[in-house]
Design a protein around this motif. Structure first.
Motif, PDB file in Angstrom:
ATOM      1  N   VAL A 163       0.858  -1.202   0.000  1.00 47.50           N
ATOM      2  CA  VAL A 163       0.000   0.000   0.000  1.00 47.50           C
ATOM      3  C   VAL A 163       0.890   1.248   0.000  1.00 47.50           C
ATOM      4  O   VAL A 163       0.654   2.206  -0.753  1.00 47.50           O
ATOM      5  CB  VAL A 163      -0.966  -0.004   1.213  1.00 47.50           C
ATOM      6  N   ALA A 164       1.958   1.210   0.828  1.00 50.81           N
ATOM      7  CA  ALA A 164       2.884   2.356   0.868  1.00 50.81           C
ATOM      8  C   ALA A 164       3.532   2.552  -0.503  1.00 50.81           C
ATOM      9  O   ALA A 164       3.706   3.687  -0.966  1.00 50.81           O
ATOM     10  CB  ALA A 164       3.950   2.119   1.934  1.00 50.81           C
ATOM     11  N   LEU A 165       3.845   1.452  -1.153  1.00 46.37           N
ATOM     12  CA  LEU A 165       4.442   1.526  -2.492  1.00 46.37           C
ATOM     13  C   LEU A 165       3.437   2.121  -3.490  1.00 46.37           C
ATOM     14  O   LEU A 165       3.785   2.963  -4.326  1.00 46.37           O
ATOM     15  CB  LEU A 165       4.842   0.107  -2.905  1.00 46.37           C
ATOM     16  N   ALA A 166       2.177   1.701  -3.362  1.00 46.40           N
ATOM     17  CA  ALA A 166       1.134   2.243  -4.245  1.00 46.40           C
ATOM     18  C   ALA A 166       0.993   3.751  -4.041  1.00 46.40           C
ATOM     19  O   ALA A 166       0.866   4.523  -5.005  1.00 46.40           O
ATOM     20  CB  ALA A 166      -0.196   1.544  -3.976  1.00 46.40           C
ATOM     21  N   LEU A 167       1.056   4.176  -2.782  1.00 45.14           N
ATOM     22  CA  LEU A 167       0.939   5.614  -2.488  1.00 45.14           C
ATOM     23  C   LEU A 167       2.112   6.390  -3.084  1.00 45.14           C
ATOM     24  O   LEU A 167       1.947   7.484  -3.610  1.00 45.14           O
ATOM     25  CB  LEU A 167       0.910   5.836  -0.970  1.00 45.14           C
ATOM     26  N   ALA A 168       3.289   5.788  -2.986  1.00 38.83           N
ATOM     27  CA  ALA A 168       4.497   6.480  -3.471  1.00 38.83           C
ATOM     28  C   ALA A 168       4.561   6.521  -4.991  1.00 38.83           C
ATOM     29  O   ALA A 168       5.254   7.366  -5.563  1.00 38.83           O
ATOM     30  CB  ALA A 168       5.742   5.800  -2.916  1.00 38.83           C
ATOM     31  N   THR A 169       3.868   5.598  -5.645  1.00 39.63           N
ATOM     32  CA  THR A 169       3.994   5.519  -7.112  1.00 39.63           C
ATOM     33  C   THR A 169       2.706   5.885  -7.853  1.00 39.63           C
ATOM     34  O   THR A 169       2.672   5.840  -9.081  1.00 39.63           O
ATOM     35  CB  THR A 169       4.428   4.097  -7.550  1.00 39.63           C
ATOM     36  N   ALA A 170       1.662   6.255  -7.104  1.00 41.37           N
ATOM     37  CA  ALA A 170       0.352   6.517  -7.730  1.00 41.37           C
ATOM     38  C   ALA A 170       0.443   7.603  -8.800  1.00 41.37           C
ATOM     39  O   ALA A 170      -0.322   7.610  -9.762  1.00 41.37           O
ATOM     40  CB  ALA A 170      -0.667   6.911  -6.668  1.00 41.37           C
ATOM     41  N   LEU A 171       1.381   8.534  -8.637  1.00 41.84           N
ATOM     42  CA  LEU A 171       1.499   9.628  -9.608  1.00 41.84           C
ATOM     43  C   LEU A 171       2.672   9.410 -10.558  1.00 41.84           C
ATOM     44  O   LEU A 171       3.124  10.339 -11.225  1.00 41.84           O
ATOM     45  CB  LEU A 171       1.619  10.961  -8.874  1.00 41.84           C
ATOM     46  N   ASP A 172       3.165   8.170 -10.565  1.00 48.13           N
ATOM     47  CA  ASP A 172       4.205   7.770 -11.506  1.00 48.13           C
ATOM     48  C   ASP A 172       5.462   8.650 -11.431  1.00 48.13           C
ATOM     49  O   ASP A 172       5.865   9.276 -12.421  1.00 48.13           O
ATOM     50  CB  ASP A 172       3.621   7.805 -12.942  1.00 48.13           C
ATOM     51  N   PRO A 173       6.085   8.698 -10.248  1.00 39.50           N
ATOM     52  CA  PRO A 173       7.261   9.571 -10.097  1.00 39.50           C
ATOM     53  C   PRO A 173       8.450   9.054 -10.902  1.00 39.50           C
ATOM     54  O   PRO A 173       8.592   7.847 -11.100  1.00 39.50           O
ATOM     55  CB  PRO A 173       7.569   9.481  -8.600  1.00 39.50           C
ATOM     56  N   ARG A 174       9.310   9.968 -11.310  1.00 38.35           N
ATOM     57  CA  ARG A 174      10.526   9.581 -12.048  1.00 38.35           C
ATOM     58  C   ARG A 174      11.576   9.017 -11.121  1.00 38.35           C
ATOM     59  O   ARG A 174      12.441   8.259 -11.524  1.00 38.35           O
ATOM     60  CB  ARG A 174      11.116  10.805 -12.776  1.00 38.35           C
ATOM     61  N   LEU A 175      11.510   9.433  -9.856  1.00 37.69           N
ATOM     62  CA  LEU A 175      12.484   8.969  -8.871  1.00 37.69           C
ATOM     63  C   LEU A 175      11.744   8.314  -7.714  1.00 37.69           C
ATOM     64  O   LEU A 175      10.804   8.897  -7.170  1.00 37.69           O
ATOM     65  CB  LEU A 175      13.286  10.171  -8.340  1.00 37.69           C
ATOM     66  N   LEU A 176      12.143   7.085  -7.396  1.00 40.65           N
ATOM     67  CA  LEU A 176      11.541   6.402  -6.251  1.00 40.65           C
ATOM     68  C   LEU A 176      12.651   6.037  -5.265  1.00 40.65           C
ATOM     69  O   LEU A 176      13.636   5.401  -5.637  1.00 40.65           O
ATOM     70  CB  LEU A 176      10.802   5.135  -6.704  1.00 40.65           C
ATOM     71  N   ILE A 177      12.474   6.467  -4.023  1.00 37.08           N
ATOM     72  CA  ILE A 177      13.438   6.143  -2.979  1.00 37.08           C
ATOM     73  C   ILE A 177      12.806   5.087  -2.074  1.00 37.08           C
ATOM     74  O   ILE A 177      11.713   5.293  -1.539  1.00 37.08           O
ATOM     75  CB  ILE A 177      13.808   7.393  -2.158  1.00 37.08           C
ATOM     76  N   ALA A 178      13.475   3.964  -1.952  1.00 35.76           N
ATOM     77  CA  ALA A 178      12.950   2.865  -1.138  1.00 35.76           C
ATOM     78  C   ALA A 178      13.944   2.622  -0.009  1.00 35.76           C
ATOM     79  O   ALA A 178      15.021   2.071  -0.228  1.00 35.76           O
ATOM     80  CB  ALA A 178      12.771   1.623  -2.000  1.00 35.76           C
ATOM     81  N   ASP A 179      13.594   3.066   1.197  1.00 40.57           N
ATOM     82  CA  ASP A 179      14.524   3.052   2.331  1.00 40.57           C
ATOM     83  C   ASP A 179      14.247   1.837   3.213  1.00 40.57           C
ATOM     84  O   ASP A 179      13.299   1.840   4.000  1.00 40.57           O
ATOM     85  CB  ASP A 179      14.363   4.361   3.117  1.00 40.57           C
ATOM     86  N   GLU A 180      15.078   0.817   3.073  1.00 39.40           N
ATOM     87  CA  GLU A 180      14.963  -0.431   3.862  1.00 39.40           C
ATOM     88  C   GLU A 180      13.535  -0.979   3.798  1.00 39.40           C
ATOM     89  O   GLU A 180      12.987  -1.418   4.807  1.00 39.40           O
ATOM     90  CB  GLU A 180      15.361  -0.193   5.331  1.00 39.40           C
ATOM     91  N   VAL A 181      12.946  -0.980   2.617  1.00 37.48           N
ATOM     92  CA  VAL A 181      11.531  -1.335   2.508  1.00 37.48           C
ATOM     93  C   VAL A 181      11.248  -2.810   2.725  1.00 37.48           C
ATOM     94  O   VAL A 181      10.112  -3.189   2.977  1.00 37.48           O
ATOM     95  CB  VAL A 181      10.926  -0.923   1.145  1.00 37.48           C
ATOM     96  N   THR A 182      12.277  -3.648   2.589  1.00 39.30           N
ATOM     97  CA  THR A 182      11.977  -5.073   2.689  1.00 39.30           C
ATOM     98  C   THR A 182      12.621  -5.718   3.921  1.00 39.30           C
ATOM     99  O   THR A 182      12.510  -6.919   4.108  1.00 39.30           O
ATOM    100  CB  THR A 182      12.458  -5.819   1.423  1.00 39.30           C
ATOM    101  N   SER A 183      13.269  -4.892   4.754  1.00 36.38           N
ATOM    102  CA  SER A 183      14.006  -5.454   5.889  1.00 36.38           C
ATOM    103  C   SER A 183      13.115  -6.268   6.835  1.00 36.38           C
ATOM    104  O   SER A 183      13.570  -7.226   7.435  1.00 36.38           O
ATOM    105  CB  SER A 183      14.668  -4.341   6.697  1.00 36.38           C
ATOM    106  N   ALA A 184      11.858  -5.847   6.971  1.00 34.73           N
ATOM    107  CA  ALA A 184      10.999  -6.517   7.953  1.00 34.73           C
ATOM    108  C   ALA A 184      10.134  -7.613   7.319  1.00 34.73           C
ATOM    109  O   ALA A 184       9.258  -8.164   7.973  1.00 34.73           O
ATOM    110  CB  ALA A 184      10.108  -5.480   8.626  1.00 34.73           C
ATOM    111  N   LEU A 185      10.374  -7.921   6.040  1.00 31.43           N
ATOM    112  CA  LEU A 185       9.481  -8.865   5.337  1.00 31.43           C
ATOM    113  C   LEU A 185      10.126 -10.246   5.212  1.00 31.43           C
ATOM    114  O   LEU A 185      11.355 -10.374   5.179  1.00 31.43           O
ATOM    115  CB  LEU A 185       9.151  -8.328   3.947  1.00 31.43           C
ATOM    116  N   ASP A 186       9.281 -11.276   5.127  1.00 30.35           N
ATOM    117  CA  ASP A 186       9.810 -12.618   4.899  1.00 30.35           C
ATOM    118  C   ASP A 186      10.384 -12.693   3.481  1.00 30.35           C
ATOM    119  O   ASP A 186      10.045 -11.852   2.632  1.00 30.35           O
ATOM    120  CB  ASP A 186       8.712 -13.670   5.109  1.00 30.35           C
TER     121      ASP A 186
END
Ligand code: ATP
Length: 281
Positions: A163-186
């Motif tokens: 959902v956070a990823l959808a919010l960050a990309t909903a407007l199709d940004p040219r630059l996406l910063i993903a800060d430790e986005v998968t550290s807590a995931l299996d």
């Protein structure tokens, strides 16, 4: 064909008189994931926050961070007003944090978050639901209608991150910063989210800055690696090459400590595709 989306030159960040980022240069290309790696406290998050105008109170950034806006226009993100930066965040720059569940407002539904974001960037009311649903689908949530009315506490960690990823990309940004986005995931959910980042980069001609302390993740998913130590980039280049043949002693130490294998096999094992040899910054 890839082009440079963001050019950071001579970035310096100081907090309370301490220089924490010290003359950092980095270029991010469209269609690529660049991983910023380094041990804890090396300055990965501060770098990303400086670019997005999200530094903590009392921090000062100097240098230049030129964002290409197309048609020959570019803007220095370090010289913009807070208002202009707010307008650019979401529209031209997406930012996803590790603690996505905490970043979501607990009293607002998934659909409410998307509607708000789209409204803030002047998407007409009649388009917001469909745009929001499309963003959720693109973020790897196959039945977004079922989640539209859900509250953050009803989401799993993986769903909240998407959902956070959808919010960050909903407007199709040219630059996406993903800060430790998968550290807590299996590992499976982690791979799913990273795959979405890569697909988004390739399809949208987007540049992705992936901040991670996990060298295996960086080696598997990033096109390029930039290794940060003490607020400076000590080495950068194609990920497979940096992992296979680290030029800087600190990178070699990081590779050894991470246990990432560097012979044969998949990209985490540092295959060097033809034509990439010698292309080292
Ligand atoms: N608000 C702050 N006030 C004072 N110092 C800070 C602040 N935020 C970060 N720092 C310092 O800046 C340096 C870099 O921090 P940063 O969060 O960028 O590291 P990092 O590489 O992202 O680490 P981690 O992998 O642990 O998240 C550290 O020495 C940290 O203590």
């Amino acid at each position: 064909m890839s082009s440079t989306v963001l050019t950071i030159s001579g970035l310096r960040v100081e907090i309370a008189g301490r220089r924490l980022i010290d003359g950092l240069d980095l270029a991010l290309a469209s269609g690529e994931i660049t991983a910023l790696v380094g041990r804890s406290g090396s300055g990965k998050s501060l770098t990303a926050r400086a670019v997005a105008g999200l530094l903590p109170e009392g921090a000062a950034a100097r240098g230049q961070a030129l964002l290409d806006r197309g048609r020959g226009r570019s803007e220095d993100l370090l010289g913009l007003s807070p208002y202009r930066l707010r307008r650019l965040r979401g529209a031209a720059i997406g930012y996803v944090f590790q603690e996505s569940q905490a970043a979501l407002n607990p009293t607002v539904t998934v659909g409410g978050h998307l509607r708000e974001t789209l409204k803030a960037h002047d998407v007409p009311r009649s388009h917001r639901r469909n745009r929001g649903l499309a963003a959720l689908r693109q973020a790897g949530l196959p039945a977004p209608e079922q989640l539209w009315s859900a509250y953050p506490f009803e989401l799993s960690g993986g769903q909240a991150q998407r959902v956070a990823l959808a919010l960050a990309t909903a407007l199709d940004p040219r630059l996406l910063i993903a800060d430790e986005v998968t550290s807590a995931l299996d590992p499976v959910t982690q791979a799913g989210v990273l795959d979405i980042l890569r697909t988004g980069a390739r399809a949208g001609q987007r540049a992705v800055l992936l901040i991670t302390h996990d060298l295996a993740v960086a080696g598997r998913w990033a096109d390029r690696l930039a290794v940060l130590d003490g607020g400076r980039i000590v080495e950068s280049g194609p990920s497979c090459q940096v992992l296979r043949d680290p030029a800087h002693p600190f990178t070699a130490e990081l590779v050894r400590a991470s246990g990432v294998a560097t012979d044969g096999g998949d990209r985490a094992r540092a295959d060097v595709p033809p034509g990439m040899a010698g292309e080292r910054a």
